[in-house]
Design a protein around this motif. Structure first.
Motif, short mmCIF file in Angstrom:
data_model
loop_
_atom_site.label_atom_id
_atom_site.label_comp_id
_atom_site.label_asym_id
_atom_site.label_seq_id
_atom_site.Cartn_x
_atom_site.Cartn_y
_atom_site.Cartn_z
N TYR A 1 6.93 1.13 10.02
CA TYR A 1 6.18 0.37 9.61
C TYR A 1 6.16 -1.19 9.97
O TYR A 1 5.15 -1.83 10.04
N GLU A 2 7.25 -1.72 10.30
CA GLU A 2 7.71 -2.80 10.73
C GLU A 2 6.95 -3.07 12.18
O GLU A 2 6.52 -4.04 12.57
N HIS B 1 0.79 -1.11 0.09
CA HIS B 1 0.16 0.13 -0.18
C HIS B 1 0.86 1.24 0.11
O HIS B 1 0.44 2.25 -0.64
N LEU B 2 2.06 1.36 0.94
CA LEU B 2 2.94 2.34 0.83
C LEU B 2 3.92 2.42 -0.47
O LEU B 2 4.71 3.44 -0.44
N ARG B 3 3.64 1.45 -1.21
CA ARG B 3 4.68 1.48 -2.49
C ARG B 3 6.04 1.28 -2.00
O ARG B 3 7.03 1.63 -2.95
N VAL B 4 6.31 0.89 -0.78
CA VAL B 4 7.81 0.50 -0.54
C VAL B 4 8.20 -0.84 -1.22
O VAL B 4 9.16 -1.12 -2.07
N LEU B 5 7.05 -1.69 -1.52
CA LEU B 5 7.02 -2.92 -2.17
C LEU B 5 6.21 -2.83 -3.46
O LEU B 5 4.97 -2.06 -3.27
N ARG B 6 6.37 -3.45 -4.43
CA ARG B 6 5.52 -3.51 -5.57
C ARG B 6 5.62 -4.90 -6.23
O ARG B 6 6.37 -5.65 -6.27
N LEU C 1 7.96 -9.87 -6.36
CA LEU C 1 8.11 -8.51 -5.52
C LEU C 1 9.29 -7.85 -5.87
O LEU C 1 10.46 -8.31 -6.23
N ILE C 2 9.14 -6.63 -6.13
CA ILE C 2 10.16 -5.76 -6.29
C ILE C 2 10.09 -4.52 -5.19
O ILE C 2 8.96 -4.30 -4.96
N SER C 3 11.29 -4.10 -4.76
CA SER C 3 11.36 -2.81 -3.92
C SER C 3 11.20 -1.42 -4.73
O SER C 3 11.94 -1.51 -5.67
N SER C 4 10.78 -0.43 -3.92
CA SER C 4 10.98 1.11 -4.43
C SER C 4 12.47 1.45 -4.18
O SER C 4 13.00 2.32 -4.70
N ARG C 5 13.24 0.85 -3.29
CA ARG C 5 14.48 1.28 -2.79
C ARG C 5 15.52 0.15 -3.74
O ARG C 5 15.11 -1.18 -3.40
N LYS C 6 16.09 0.59 -4.54
CA LYS C 6 16.81 -0.90 -5.67
C LYS C 6 17.81 -1.67 -4.58
O LYS C 6 18.67 -1.21 -4.16
N MET C 7 17.48 -2.71 -4.71
CA MET C 7 17.95 -4.11 -3.83
C MET C 7 19.21 -4.53 -4.87
O MET C 7 20.19 -4.97 -4.31
N ALA C 8 18.83 -4.83 -5.99
CA ALA C 8 19.73 -5.83 -6.88
C ALA C 8 20.19 -4.84 -7.91
O ALA C 8 19.46 -3.93 -8.59
N ASP C 9 21.37 -4.97 -8.42
CA ASP C 9 21.96 -4.51 -9.60
C ASP C 9 22.81 -5.35 -10.47
O ASP C 9 23.47 -6.35 -9.99
#
Length: 291
Positions: A154-155, A23-28, A34-42
């Motif tokens: 949020y956790e 809902h918060l768009r931390v995850l999409r 699942l992907i995160s709004s803060r890039k985890m993988a590159d």
């Protein structure tokens, strides 16, 4: 623990947390993954991982990374401590979490306190220390209050959907209800004192793997595992500011995020011994095998 019955099961917690983070768009969700709004993988450092796999591993570890300690049983008892302390009342915010009350000071990165019933956390000399009560001679340093990443709030919210904040109003000389959005950094600091998660930094794979997860919590979080490697640590706990060293030793380390050249620093041996009794440690558990 007094409030053990209030803590949801892991399954209930995960359902609430994932729903909130989506809902918060931390995850999409993207094509069922699942992907995160803060890039985890590159491509450079995480070619051997998938974003979905990292997200699920990270989410699965959150519930077990929290170890709660008791706060004051009543707001009045919390206020009584504040009145007896050497610091101004308006420096404190009272947070009610799982029906327990905690007194929290968040002036800046150099002056922080969290006071529970029998355990207190506080910053001193860029360390994060634990004792029954903070010393009375902690000095206030003039530093800018930097914005925090609110993820830990949020956790916490998934453990207790009714976290309540109280701030001090000078006109009435009392602690009154406050808006959560005005004091998120206080909640994050409280959550950090509960959070106890170790990240391996003893192999190139572990460094690359864990640095991405730490970016979810800290600006430039990728620096923690690299620092741990050069400090000759096996693992690092950035929430408790501890290193897990060979021969099962624990050491504090200093953290000053305002120092862009050297935000983390290991302690000389004499200082390690000096602060050995000011840490809160539990059995070390890793999310991946120790290699």
């Amino acid at each position: 623990m007094v409030f053990a019955d209030l803590i949801p099961s892991k399954e209930q917690y995960m359902t609430t947390l994932i729903k909130d983070l989506l809902h918060l768009r931390v995850l999409r969700l993207f094509e069922g993954k699942l992907i995160s709004s803060r890039k985890m993988a590159d491509e450079d450092s995480m070619y051997f991982e998938t974003e979905d796999g990292l997200c699920r591993e990270w989410l699965n570890a959150i519930y077990d990374s929290y170890h709660f300690y008791e706060g004051f049983e009543t707001k009045e008892a919390c206020e009584q401590y504040i009145h007896s302390s050497h610091y101004d009342e308006d420096k404190y915010v009272i947070i009610c979490f799982l029906n327990m009350f905690y007194a929290v000071v968040y002036e800046n990165t150099q002056h922080q306190q969290v006071i529970g019933k029998e355990i207190s956390y506080y910053t001193k000399n860029n360390l994060f220390l634990v004792s029954e009560r903070p010393p009375n001679n902690l000095t206030m340093k003039d530093r800018e209050r930097l914005p925090v990443i609110p993820l830990i709030y949020y956790e916490l919210l998934s453990f207790d959907t009714n976290i309540v904040f109280y701030h001090y109003v000078k006109e009435t000389r009392s602690y009154t209800l406050a808006k959560a959005e005005d004091y998120l950094e206080y909640a994050v600091l409280l959550g950090i004192t509960f959070k106890d998660c170790w990240y391996l930094c003893n192999t190139p794979y572990a460094i690359a793997h864990n640095r991405q997860i730490l970016n979810m919590y800290f600006n430039k979080g990728h620096g923690f595992t690299v620092f741990g490697k050069y400090a000759n640590a096996i693992a690092i706990n950035p929430f408790q500011r501890l290193l897990y060293m060979p021969k099962e030793r624990f050491e504090h380390y200093q953290m000053d995020i305002d120092n862009h050249r050297a935000p983390h620093r290991a302690l000389p041996y004499r200082e390690v011994r000096r602060y050995q009794d000011y840490m809160r440690t539990r059995p070390v558990e890793f999310t991946e095998p120790l290699q």
